[in-house]
Write a protein that holds these residues in place. Sequence first.
Motif, mmCIF file in Angstrom:
data_model
loop_
_atom_site.group_PDB
_atom_site.id
_atom_site.type_symbol
_atom_site.label_atom_id
_atom_site.label_comp_id
_atom_site.label_asym_id
_atom_site.label_seq_id
_atom_site.Cartn_x
_atom_site.Cartn_y
_atom_site.Cartn_z
ATOM 1 N N TYR A 176 2.113 -11.258 70.950
ATOM 2 C CA TYR A 176 2.616 -9.990 71.483
ATOM 3 C C TYR A 176 3.963 -10.194 72.165
ATOM 4 C CZ TYR A 176 -2.298 -8.909 70.783
ATOM 5 O OH TYR A 176 -3.542 -8.756 70.222
ATOM 6 N N VAL A 228 4.569 -7.095 67.337
ATOM 7 C CA VAL A 228 3.402 -7.970 67.187
ATOM 8 C C VAL A 228 3.628 -8.832 65.950
ATOM 9 C CG1 VAL A 228 0.912 -8.049 66.770
ATOM 10 C CG2 VAL A 228 1.855 -6.274 68.245
ATOM 11 N N LEU A 264 2.990 -3.578 75.893
ATOM 12 C CA LEU A 264 2.300 -4.856 75.756
ATOM 13 C C LEU A 264 2.429 -5.745 76.988
ATOM 14 C CD1 LEU A 264 3.284 -5.597 72.046
ATOM 15 C CD2 LEU A 264 1.098 -4.724 72.897
#
Length: 541
Positions: free
Chosen positions: A285, A425, A292
Amino acid sequence: MLKKLCILILLASTLISGCGKEREDAVKRKTDSAKFGDSIIEGSIGEPSNLIPILATDSSSHAIAGLIYNGLLKYDKNLNLTGDLAYKWEVSDDKKIITFHLRKGVKWHDDTEFTSKDVKFTYETIVDNNTPTAYDSDFRIIDKVETPDDYTVKVYYKTAYAPALSSWTIGILPYHKLKGVTITKSELQRSPIGTGPYKFKEWKSGLSITLEANDNYYEGRPNLDRYTMKIIPDTSTMFLELLNKNIDIMGLSPLQFAKQTSNPRFVSDYNKYSYLSNSYTYIGYNLKHKFLQDKRVRQALSYATPKEDIIKGVLFGLGVPADGPFKPGTIWYTDNVTKYKYDLEKAKLLLKEAGFDDKNGDGILEKDGVPFSITITTNQGNTTRSSIAEIIQHTWKKIGIKTEIRILEWATFITEYIDKRNFDVVILGWTIPMEPDPYDVWHSSRCGGKNLNFICYQNKEVDKLIEQGRIEFDLKKRSDIYHKISQILAEDQPYTFLFYPKALIALHKRFKNVEEAPAGIMHNFIDWYVEKDQRRYKLTR
């Protein structure tokens, strides 16, 4: 198996004298010219980015560079640290000085003699602030390097440093080719000169890289005349190339290994090898992403990721669930960490606690009026990773997260997305090094540039523990430190650790003397050979 590492002997003792016990004049292998001949062609989904080892961060580059360059030390088949360009060494009582004794008569591929000058130059290049390397942390703890003569190197550390010996497995660079040259502009990036068993021949961009046996290799000439890495960005295409005998060795996908190798064409010509690899696959992440940054969000994504189903359905059971960065079965690993079993309700609850809600009823969560929409990026040609992306796209949708999937060619993926942190991601994997020091991947200082902490994980407690582990020589205390790091990472979830895969190798049966070992099958590659009546290629120079 890691208990056998010579470096662990260093950790447990006050002095090593000649951990490389072999005599300098006894290292040469017994070679048989009757075994010289043939070539091996390996399939690779990724093209190397750089053939200077201190600049390369991808596995394809290191696979090639590992055949061209030598370190002062290396790992043997049982993962013992042993001599390479250095045939013996001593460590001082206070563990702050290492004296390396270099082999005499070793030649660079252009026939220049290898000396201590090359070792000192390599150190100076690594710690040069103008060198964009991810491997400098091991060397910045050095106070100075002295060369009393052409075959002796004395390394003085600022403090006792537990990973010291293993850091000298890095490829040594040629002083005479790089002195005064800007390393990022050196021709050695694409046309390297080393001391290793194979010499560079040619690089056909997007197609292949070819190496030739080094007749003057200090351990004795390798048996196979030529090694070629053939770039095939798709594993399905690569497998067809294997069946058509256009390549000799490749890493199989779990689907291929489990379901497609009963083909008579495969069975008659190829052997399969399977063992738990020194690696793990993860979802990473970008911690600069606004959503995030909240660990509850990352925990929710982990709860919404069905690891067991992925291992069963995508890997066909050929892997083990991962929950941290250390390999099971080693003293560095602990099972005592937070686990994230597939649980969508827990995921939804955590996202609600983090302030996300579906206010307009469109099925997509929002926060501060911004919908939760992210992109999952991974590399082209790896069907396992693309399948994982599709699975988590489906399961994350169930908790209200909209995801897109981006599949990129390897070099573009690394240089334009990973190095520039241009992602939300990623699905990627790390090789787990023999020396477990997690500094380069997890320390806050390694966020930025082309460093390996590209998700930019920053935790002061983890930083402190990593720094303690680097100077802790007591095995039990050091493993306890790494257990604490694993526990914090499990709580923070900067990665969703997915699985430790099995290495799945297909190799043509004509290659003899292939030996399985803790280090894998490539540990004795220079001893592989092909009987004369089974040879397929003849080398012309």
